[in-house]
Write an enzyme that holds these catalytic residues in place. Structure first.
Site, PDB file in Angstrom:
ATOM      1  N   LYS A   1       0.812  -1.221   0.000  1.00  0.00           N
ATOM      2  CA  LYS A   1       0.000   0.000   0.000  1.00  0.00           C
ATOM      3  C   LYS A   1       0.846   1.274   0.000  1.00  0.00           C
ATOM      4  O   LYS A   1       0.536   2.240  -0.689  1.00  0.00           O
ATOM      5  CB  LYS A   1      -0.934   0.003   1.215  1.00  0.00           C
ATOM      6  CG  LYS A   1      -2.041  -1.024   1.135  1.00  0.00           C
ATOM      7  CD  LYS A   1      -2.920  -0.968   2.379  1.00  0.00           C
ATOM      8  CE  LYS A   1      -3.966  -2.062   2.347  1.00  0.00           C
ATOM      9  NZ  LYS A   1      -4.765  -2.091   3.580  1.00  0.00           N
TER      10      LYS A   1
ATOM     11  N   HIS B   1     -20.915   8.724  -2.168  1.00  0.00           N
ATOM     12  CA  HIS B   1     -21.246   7.476  -1.469  1.00  0.00           C
ATOM     13  C   HIS B   1     -22.742   7.185  -1.610  1.00  0.00           C
ATOM     14  O   HIS B   1     -23.571   8.067  -1.377  1.00  0.00           O
ATOM     15  CB  HIS B   1     -20.878   7.584   0.015  1.00  0.00           C
ATOM     16  CG  HIS B   1     -21.058   6.293   0.742  1.00  0.00           C
ATOM     17  ND1 HIS B   1     -20.206   5.226   0.573  1.00  0.00           N
ATOM     18  CD2 HIS B   1     -22.012   5.881   1.615  1.00  0.00           C
ATOM     19  CE1 HIS B   1     -20.622   4.213   1.319  1.00  0.00           C
ATOM     20  NE2 HIS B   1     -21.713   4.587   1.957  1.00  0.00           N
TER      21      HIS B   1
END
Length: 196
Positions: free
Chosen positions: A64, A108
């Site tokens: 990551k 979202h």
């Protein structure tokens, strides 16, 4: 004002935004599409608008931290001022957040703080709620927890199937997100101008 759009999948929200930028309905320019899925359909949508595309995975980068560092180099190379998440299914990590604090927005498919994370529409439908919604918010270090910019409720009808509910949520997204981006970018540009 150069924006990067991050996306992971089909790219319907991306294409609506791309069309509005191309028609000068939204101030600025999409300087980059970043996608973490090399076979995602959104890439073809970006190519149609001649938008530069970069794609690689966390696995390719070896983790990551290195993935985010590679993205940061891209953002600097393309001189990106602002990041728009449009169906990007990864959490933004500390490297990008530190460099783009207050300059990353997300869409979202729920009325936050209800149903953060994945499968929001399915979860609201399964819970037999009377309504769900759509939220546009700034991104912070939490999961869909940043300051809310705009929200709209979407009713869950007794006659709804999951598919019909998803369709209406997406219709709301396709209307609300471009409207918010159109209003937000000039405010941000003016703030940047005043700080110079």
């Amino acid at each position: 004002m150069k924006v990067a759009i991050f996306a992971s999948g089909n790219g319907t929200n991306f294409e609506i935004l791309a069309k509005k930028f191309a028609n000068n309905e939204i101030m600025g320019q999409i300087g980059l599409l970043f996608c973490d899925h090399p076979d995602a359909h959104v890439i073809a949508r970006a190519q149609k608008y001649h938008i530069p595309v970069k794609t690689f995975t966390v696995k390719e980068c070896g983790g990551k931290r290195l993935y985010e560092e590679k993205i940061m180099k891209l953002l600097q190379k393309f001189q990106i001022d602002f990041i728009i998440l449009a169906g990007y299914l990864r959490v933004i990590g500390p490297t990008i957040l530190a460099n783009y604090d207050g300059r990353i927005v997300n869409l979202h498919p729920a009325f936050l703080p209800e149903y953060p994370g994945l499968h929001s529409i399915e979860r609201a439908f399964a819970d037999k709620r009377q309504q769900t919604g759509v939220t546009v918010h700034f991104v912070d270090a939490g999961l869909d927890s940043g300051p809310i910019i705009a929200q709209e409720h979407v009713p869950i009808l007794a006659t709804d199937s999951l598919e019909t509910l998803e369709q209406r949520v997406h219709e709301c997204e396709h209307r609300l997100y471009p409207q918010v981006i159109k209003e937000l970018l000039p405010q941000f540009n003016q703030k940047e101008h005043n700080n110079q």
